[in-house]
Motif scaffolding. Structure first.
Motif: not given
Length: 287
Positions: A135, A138-146, A160
């Motif tokens: 988790q 993905i926040e650091k690399i700018g990915v949004e989990r849906r 995630f």
């Protein structure tokens, strides 16, 4: 041309007893492919059936070398060995090589007797689950989990998102149920041989020498030596191995074995992933 000796009925021959031998080596996982053969019921059932089908053999010898894996496949293999032993009235002698731990030990207790090397590793009577949490990554690399689910617990332990205590508690309950089954199996099979020790069912593992002191195994000895002592110097060890199928002839655009490039690439990736998983299992015991 067959010799005259081989034409005689077995009862008139002076040769030694023949003992079928099955090797159960590797990590215990469902599935498999042409690139990687896992240890599971589908893979070993034909070998066990052939070994126990020998009407003249008083016993079946099984070599175990496994760090564990799937508890379901471990129990299925255990159950098949015991069913065949009862059906065919055969004694089962287990021989541990490097390790019979966790699911590997669950298979080993299918034996009427278990033999080890003093330096073998046995035990690990427990259940483990492992994973990663991504988790923060993905926040650091700018990915949004849906994630969208029907059922509020459908995404339990999603790697995630932050871990929820209720998810962990549910997993621990599952592990506890499986652990209880494992403990009951060990107690049923080893019975009064087990020593009353608080560490016995904690997931710890020991050398074969300590395992004998704890009642987890019966004695020391390699397969050939023990079988000679039991059945005489002329005992014959008959390895029951997988039958090799001939590769199909290659056709245009297809590699030998009937696989095209995409299938080979996919199989290679699966093989590498499986190898990594298996190496982690072995590494747990320093192997």
């Amino acid at each position: 041309m067959a010799s005259l000796k081989s034409l005689l009925p077995r009862r008139f021959r002076k040769e030694g007893v023949a003992i079928p031998v099955v090797r159960l080596h590797g990590a215990i996982m469902a599935g498999g492919s042409q690139f990687r053969q896992n240890l599971n019921l589908a893979a070993v059932a034909p070998l066990l059936n052939r070994a126990f089908a020998d009407k003249h053999a008083p016993a079946v010898a099984i070599s175990v070398n496994s760090p564990g894996g799937s508890p379901v496949q471990s129990r299925l293999i255990f159950a098949r060995i015991r069913d065949l032993a009862k059906e065919k009235n055969k004694r089962v002698l287990m021989f541990v090589e490097d390790v019979a731990a966790s699911g590997g030990y669950m298979i080993a207790i299918a034996g009427d007797e278990i033999f080890v090397d003093p330096s073998s590793i046995v035990g690990s009577i427990g259940v483990v689950s492992a994973g990663f949490g991504f988790q923060d990554l993905i926040e650091k690399i700018g990915v949004e989990r849906r994630v969208h689910t029907a059922g509020r617990n459908k995404a339990v332990l999603d790697p995630f998102r932050p871990e929820r205590q209720e998810d962990v508690d549910h997993l621990l309950r599952l592990q506890g149920d499986i652990h209880a089954i494992f403990i009951d199996m060990v107690k049923e099979r080893r019975g009064a041989k087990l020593v009353d020790d608080d560490e016995l069912f904690t997931g710890l593992f020991w050398t074969g020498a300590k395992g004998r002191d704890l009642g987890l195994v019966d004695g020391f000895g390699d397969m050939r030596t023990v079988l000679k002592e039991r059945y005489g110097e002329n005992v014959e060890l008959k390895l029951v191995a997988r039958k090799r199928s001939l590769l199909r002839r290659p056709t245009p655009g297809v590699f030998a074995g009937g696989l095209n490039g995409a299938e080979i690439a996919s199989g290679a990736v699966d093989g590498l992933a499986g190898y990594a998983e298996e190496r982690l299992l072995w590494a747990r015991y320093g192997l």
